[in-house]
Design an enzyme around this catalytic site. Structure first.
Site, short mmCIF file in Angstrom:
data_model
loop_
_atom_site.label_atom_id
_atom_site.label_comp_id
_atom_site.label_asym_id
_atom_site.label_seq_id
_atom_site.Cartn_x
_atom_site.Cartn_y
_atom_site.Cartn_z
N ARG A 1 -0.99 -76.85 -24.29
CA ARG A 1 -1.52 -78.01 -23.55
C ARG A 1 -2.65 -78.67 -24.32
O ARG A 1 -2.79 -79.90 -24.32
CB ARG A 1 -2.03 -77.58 -22.17
N HIS B 1 -2.68 -82.58 -25.18
CA HIS B 1 -3.77 -83.43 -24.66
C HIS B 1 -4.58 -84.03 -25.80
O HIS B 1 -5.09 -85.15 -25.68
CB HIS B 1 -4.67 -82.63 -23.72
N ASP B 2 -4.71 -83.31 -26.89
CA ASP B 2 -5.43 -83.83 -28.05
C ASP B 2 -4.65 -84.99 -28.67
O ASP B 2 -5.18 -86.08 -28.86
CB ASP B 2 -5.65 -82.72 -29.08
N GLY C 1 -4.90 -89.22 -31.03
CA GLY C 1 -4.15 -88.66 -32.14
C GLY C 1 -4.52 -87.20 -32.34
O GLY C 1 -5.50 -86.70 -31.77
N ASP D 1 -6.33 -84.89 -33.75
CA ASP D 1 -7.55 -84.84 -34.57
C ASP D 1 -8.62 -83.90 -34.04
O ASP D 1 -9.77 -83.94 -34.47
CB ASP D 1 -8.15 -86.25 -34.71
N SER E 1 -10.23 -83.91 -31.43
CA SER E 1 -11.35 -84.53 -30.71
C SER E 1 -11.51 -83.94 -29.31
O SER E 1 -12.59 -83.99 -28.73
CB SER E 1 -11.16 -86.05 -30.63
N GLU F 1 -14.20 -85.97 -24.53
CA GLU F 1 -12.85 -85.96 -23.95
C GLU F 1 -12.62 -84.79 -22.99
O GLU F 1 -12.00 -84.94 -21.94
CB GLU F 1 -11.79 -85.85 -25.06
N ASN G 1 -8.71 -83.50 -18.19
CA ASN G 1 -8.82 -82.38 -19.13
C ASN G 1 -9.57 -81.18 -18.55
O ASN G 1 -9.65 -80.13 -19.21
CB ASN G 1 -9.51 -82.83 -20.42
N THR H 1 7.92 -74.63 -19.15
CA THR H 1 8.60 -73.34 -18.96
C THR H 1 7.60 -72.19 -19.03
O THR H 1 7.91 -71.06 -18.65
CB THR H 1 9.71 -73.15 -20.01
#
Length: 325
Positions: free
Chosen positions: A60, A64-65, A70, A72, A74, A86, A92, A194
């Protein structure tokens, strides 16, 4: 370092994202005396043996990144008094700490070798994601590497970038399409459900307040809906965790698709893949053909790993994954 980046990485602009020319075995030339991928794999395996949550948490985290600014790293940056990063956006907050911990431990292990200050946190997250998938029974694949770490991380940048549990097929396709991913890629990546878990608050509307005529979502298997109500009473603590896959929650397999055929998709955004006639044929095909699904998943993960990659002066290699240099 920048000379290496400029010399070995060509970038091409695709829409608003920069897609670097990543390559397999990238660190074989950067650090010929250290098998970077083996170092990361060893850390991930140890973490996996300590807790299975490492698998969905890392997977995940990668998703999410990549979908926000992108791939990276972050999303790993910690907030400061001057900046809400973030990771502290509401979308998040449910990211499990084991994903962050896996990357931080793997980074420390790499830094302890002669390959110090040469491997990005973004690449470590990509490697760790590949490793948790394989450790939990999924396909193993050669991961493309050569990313730099991003130079910004803001909670505001997350808004509208991540799929929501109540999305329909059009919304899913639009969001994934914005990242260069097809409907087939989206369905394959959705199957990451899954493994892992969600919280009652993310789907309680489907079992209590779907509509005036149908308090329970009619696309839900009735027996499954009753089981969910038992685990998530109306006034339940919203932090209670429920397995996304009710049958094989600790195995990365194609049971996600057979669950959808039986009305056991936990989110609306899961079940819609079966109820919408545009995506149903893919669900049916992968429910009975695991190798075909695994091949499609590897293709989709490879494409996901190319989203918004930072190159040249757009990134650097962080000394600490949670803090900008």
């Amino acid at each position: 370092m920048e000379a290496r980046v400029a010399g070995e990485r060509r970038s091409s602009r695709m829409g608003d994202t920069i897609s670097a020319q990543l390559k397999q075995n990238f660190y074989a030339t950067i650090c010929p005396n250290v098998n970077v991928e083996n170092v990361v794999r060893g850390v991930v395996r140890t973490k996996f043996q300590q807790t299975f949550v490492t698998v969905p948490a890392t997977l995940r985290l990668f998703f999410h990144d990549c979908f926000v600014q992108g791939c990276d790293a972050s999303v790993i940056i910690a907030s400061t008094s001057n900046n809400q990063a973030e990771k502290d956006h509401p979308d998040n907050l449910s990211l499990a700490g084991d994903g962050f911990d896996t990357v931080i431990k793997a980074k420390a292990a790499v830094e302890a070798t002669s390959c110090k200050n040469k491997v990005s946190c973004a690449d470590i997250l990509a490697m760790a994601t590949r490793d948790v998938i394989a450790l939990s029974g999924g396909p193993s694949y050669a991961v493309e590497l050569g990313r730099l770490d991003g130079l910004s991380s803001t909670a505001s940048s997350v808004e509208g970038k991540l799929p929501q549990p109540n999305f329909n097929l059009n919304q899913l396709n639009a969001l994934f399409g914005a990242n260069g991913l097809t409907q087939q890629d989206m369905i394959a990546l959705s199957a990451a459900h899954t493994v892992g878990f969600s919280h009652c608050g993310k789907f309680s509307n489907r079992i209590y307040s779907f509509s005036a005529q149908n308090p329970v979502d009619p696309t839900l298997n009735p027996t499954y809906a009753t089981q969910l109500q038992g685990m998530c009473p109306k006034n339940v603590d919203p932090s209670i965790a429920i397995n996304m896959d009710p049958n094989t929650p600790n195995t990365f397999d194609n049971k996600y698709f057979t669950n959808l055929q039986q009305g056991k998709g936990l989110f609306t955004s899961d079940q819609v893949l079966f109820t919408d006639t545009r995506s149903k044929p893919t669900v049916d095909a992968w429910a009975k053909n695991s190798p075909a699904f695994q091949q499609a998943f590897v293709t989709a993960m490879t494409k996901l790993g190319r989203v918004g990659v930072k190159t040249g002066t757009n990134g650097n290699i962080r000394r600490d994954c949670g803090v900008f240099n």
